[in-house]
Design a protein around this motif. Structure first.
Motif, PDB file in Angstrom:
ATOM      1  N   ILE A 168       0.834  -1.207   0.000  1.00 15.55           N
ATOM      2  CA  ILE A 168       0.000   0.000   0.000  1.00 15.55           C
ATOM      3  C   ILE A 168       0.870   1.259   0.000  1.00 15.55           C
ATOM      4  O   ILE A 168       0.631   2.199  -0.775  1.00 15.55           O
ATOM      5  CB  ILE A 168      -0.932  -0.005   1.223  1.00 15.55           C
ATOM      6  CG1 ILE A 168      -1.950  -1.144   1.113  1.00 15.55           C
ATOM      7  CG2 ILE A 168      -1.659   1.333   1.358  1.00 15.55           C
ATOM      8  CD1 ILE A 168      -2.724  -1.403   2.397  1.00 15.55           C
ATOM      9  N   LYS A 169       1.894   1.298   0.834  1.00 12.79           N
ATOM     10  CA  LYS A 169       2.693   2.509   0.997  1.00 12.79           C
ATOM     11  C   LYS A 169       3.671   2.727  -0.149  1.00 12.79           C
ATOM     12  O   LYS A 169       3.848   3.858  -0.614  1.00 12.79           O
ATOM     13  CB  LYS A 169       3.459   2.448   2.326  1.00 12.79           C
ATOM     14  CG  LYS A 169       2.577   2.537   3.562  1.00 12.79           C
ATOM     15  CD  LYS A 169       3.375   2.400   4.842  1.00 12.79           C
ATOM     16  CE  LYS A 169       4.367   3.532   5.013  1.00 12.79           C
ATOM     17  NZ  LYS A 169       5.066   3.435   6.330  1.00 12.79           N
ATOM     18  N   ASP A 170       4.306   1.661  -0.627  1.00  9.41           N
ATOM     19  CA  ASP A 170       5.409   1.824  -1.571  1.00  9.41           C
ATOM     20  C   ASP A 170       5.013   1.642  -3.029  1.00  9.41           C
ATOM     21  O   ASP A 170       5.701   2.155  -3.920  1.00  9.41           O
ATOM     22  CB  ASP A 170       6.531   0.835  -1.234  1.00  9.41           C
ATOM     23  CG  ASP A 170       7.089   1.063   0.159  1.00  9.41           C
ATOM     24  OD1 ASP A 170       7.027   2.210   0.628  1.00  9.41           O
ATOM     25  OD2 ASP A 170       7.565   0.084   0.777  1.00  9.41           O
ATOM     26  N   THR A 171       3.924   0.921  -3.290  1.00 11.49           N
ATOM     27  CA  THR A 171       3.539   0.615  -4.672  1.00 11.49           C
ATOM     28  C   THR A 171       2.170   1.172  -5.022  1.00 11.49           C
ATOM     29  O   THR A 171       1.958   1.696  -6.109  1.00 11.49           O
ATOM     30  CB  THR A 171       3.556  -0.914  -4.900  1.00 11.49           C
ATOM     31  OG1 THR A 171       4.857  -1.411  -4.611  1.00 11.49           O
ATOM     32  CG2 THR A 171       3.206  -1.250  -6.340  1.00 11.49           C
ATOM     33  N   GLY A 172       1.225   1.061  -4.105  1.00  9.84           N
ATOM     34  CA  GLY A 172      -0.132   1.539  -4.362  1.00  9.84           C
ATOM     35  C   GLY A 172      -0.935   0.548  -5.182  1.00  9.84           C
ATOM     36  O   GLY A 172      -0.460  -0.522  -5.576  1.00  9.84           O
ATOM     37  N   GLY A 173      -2.191   0.898  -5.436  1.00  7.01           N
ATOM     38  CA  GLY A 173      -3.044   0.020  -6.210  1.00  7.01           C
ATOM     39  C   GLY A 173      -3.489  -1.205  -5.455  1.00  7.01           C
ATOM     40  O   GLY A 173      -3.786  -2.236  -6.053  1.00  7.01           O
ATOM     41  N   PHE A 174      -3.541  -1.115  -4.130  1.00  6.43           N
ATOM     42  CA  PHE A 174      -3.905  -2.261  -3.296  1.00  6.43           C
ATOM     43  C   PHE A 174      -4.964  -1.828  -2.297  1.00  6.43           C
ATOM     44  O   PHE A 174      -4.769  -0.875  -1.547  1.00  6.43           O
ATOM     45  CB  PHE A 174      -2.668  -2.774  -2.550  1.00  6.43           C
ATOM     46  CG  PHE A 174      -2.869  -4.071  -1.808  1.00  6.43           C
ATOM     47  CD1 PHE A 174      -2.308  -5.239  -2.280  1.00  6.43           C
ATOM     48  CD2 PHE A 174      -3.612  -4.121  -0.629  1.00  6.43           C
ATOM     49  CE1 PHE A 174      -2.479  -6.445  -1.592  1.00  6.43           C
ATOM     50  CE2 PHE A 174      -3.792  -5.308   0.061  1.00  6.43           C
ATOM     51  CZ  PHE A 174      -3.226  -6.483  -0.426  1.00  6.43           C
ATOM     52  N   ILE A 175      -6.101  -2.532  -2.298  1.00  3.26           N
ATOM     53  CA  ILE A 175      -7.114  -2.384  -1.254  1.00  3.26           C
ATOM     54  C   ILE A 175      -7.182  -3.714  -0.520  1.00  3.26           C
ATOM     55  O   ILE A 175      -7.450  -4.756  -1.123  1.00  3.26           O
ATOM     56  CB  ILE A 175      -8.490  -2.013  -1.828  1.00  3.26           C
ATOM     57  CG1 ILE A 175      -8.430  -0.631  -2.487  1.00  3.26           C
ATOM     58  CG2 ILE A 175      -9.559  -2.023  -0.736  1.00  3.26           C
ATOM     59  CD1 ILE A 175      -9.727  -0.214  -3.142  1.00  3.26           C
TER      60      ILE A 175
END
Length: 426
Positions: A336-343
């Motif tokens: 979540i913090k380093d890449t994003g696109g994650f729920i």
């Protein structure tokens, strides 16, 4: 590499052997006790999952299988995986006999809404990552500077596209309304499923029903949805680079057409496209998204996808230890913090860590008043895969590129889908 497509069965042993150089061992001691984790992710998503596993204190081996991931469920070799991250609920449901039930202590009430892999009163897959698939990404600064507003209806979207095309500072400067990733047929399928789901949800439900009548694909609402989509793509200047170029753009390429290349204003892509956007340094205030426009006369569901963790029989206790770790609220934080696109499927994961855009999508996914449906390709088996719906939609784009009228291209696509659905039912 394609994403969210029909996953090929068979050949796990060969695939695993070929990818052994890509595996990652967390420890050098006690290698035989390492938990083998097979995944479909590649590139940035694979690196993000490695970062999650790096926090696990015990041994593991990561096996990237790409499109061969479904083969891992039936493997019966010494090198078989213990855990598999599956991108399709339908594939999991078809392999229940090869899976261990998930311990009741790992199950959370919110999973009942997003899992879709029950067998009787037992669950055989632990939701890990949930994806909002009714998303359109756009360049927020461009919209703000030119007084453009996110569309709420299909007619508003068509008007918006034409306004961009006609604006000398936008279309006249080489900026198209849309980027389309036609080389990855699953991305075309995402557009079609949303037109159908957001305008004709009853027909969507008929298509995903077990043993659905193949003739449903020839129905007027399916044809209308295809004609709407074809009509949008066929407008001169609507698609960045034209339709021929769209057929060679893969999913990441289409996202990059909008961010960072800025040759298009919008792209239809699930929320996990954020990882591609962030990879190339796009500032958060430059990228935004809206929910796929809907018919104002219907209660429109949104499409969801995601990744499910399963334990392959016979699972060792160490496999369930890693499964418990991955299902924890803190496990996905590095992604979540380093890449994003994650729920995160786990509702206790700190939502303040999401970007502003993903927080909005997460709230919509969690809202019990918002109806949801699993993504079309996730439920249709071969009919929804790369040799089914994805292939037919690629041909539709190709036909439009030759000047075929959208109504004709839509009718031909319906006929082809009937034939594919009928062959799959035999």
């Amino acid at each position: 590499m394609s994403r969210r497509v029909l996953l090929r069965a068979g050949g796990f042993t060969a695939a695993a052997a070929g990818l052994s150089g890509c595996s990652v061992l967390a420890s050098t001691a006690g290698v035989g006790d390492n938990v083998r984790v097979a995944v479909a992710w590649s590139a940035g998503e694979l690196e993000a999952f490695r970062a999650i596993l790096a926090g696990y204190p015990n041994g593991y081996e990561l096996v990237p299988l790409g499109d061969d991931i479904a083969a891992a469920l039936g493997a019966r070799t010494a090198g078989r995986p213990d855990l598999v991250a599956m991108p399709q609920p339908g594939t999991v449901s078809a392999s229940i006999d090869d899976l261990e039930p998930i311990p009741d202590t790992m199950w959370r009430p919110e999973y009942n809404r997003i899992a879709g892999t029950e067998s009787g009163d037992r669950h055989h897959a632990l939701p890990f990552k949930v994806a909002h698939s009714s998303v359109v990404w756009y360049r927020k600064r461009l919209f703000d500077e030119h007084g453009l507003a996110a569309p709420r209806t299909w007619s508003e979207w068509m008007d918006l596209n034409q306004r961009i095309i006609d604006d000398p500072d936008l279309g006249g400067a080489g900026i198209a309304p849309l980027a389309v990733g036609g080389a990855d047929g699953w991305l075309l399928a995402v557009s079609f499923q949303n037109v159908l789901l957001r305008h004709f949800p009853d027909t969507y439900d008929q298509l995903i029903r077990p043993a659905a009548d193949p003739e449903t694909w020839r129905g007027s609402e399916v044809e209308t949805a295809l004609r709407m989509l074809a009509g949008m793509w066929a407008v001169p200047g609507a698609v960045s680079g034209g339709l021929d170029r769209a057929l060679v753009l893969q999913y990441p390429d289409a996202v990059q057409e909008v961010f960072p290349y800025r040759r298009a204003a919008m792209v239809v892509a699930p929320d996990f496209a954020e990882s591609v956007i962030r990879r190339f340094g796009t500032p958060e205030d430059e990228a935004d998204s809206f929910t796929f426009p809907a018919d104002p006369g219907v209660t429109a569901p949104i499409a969801i996808a995601g990744d499910l963790l399963v334990a392959v029989k016979p699972a060792r206790a160490s496999a369930f230890d890693l499964l418990r770790y991955l299902g924890g609220e803190d496990a996905p934080i590095p992604w979540i913090k380093d890449t994003g696109g994650f729920i995160a499927a786990n509702q206790d994961t700190d939502s303040s860590l999401y970007s502003r855009t993903l927080r909005r999508h997460e709230r919509q996914l969690r809202d019990p008043r918002q109806p949801i449906r699993f993504a079309l390709a996730d439920q249709l088996g071969p009919v929804g895969g790369r040799d089914g719906l994805a292939l037919v939609l690629q041909q539709l784009v190709r036909d439009l590129g030759t000047g075929m009228p959208p109504a004709t291209a839509a009718r031909d696509a319906c006929r082809k889908m009937v034939a594919i659905a009928r062959a799959a039912a035999e």
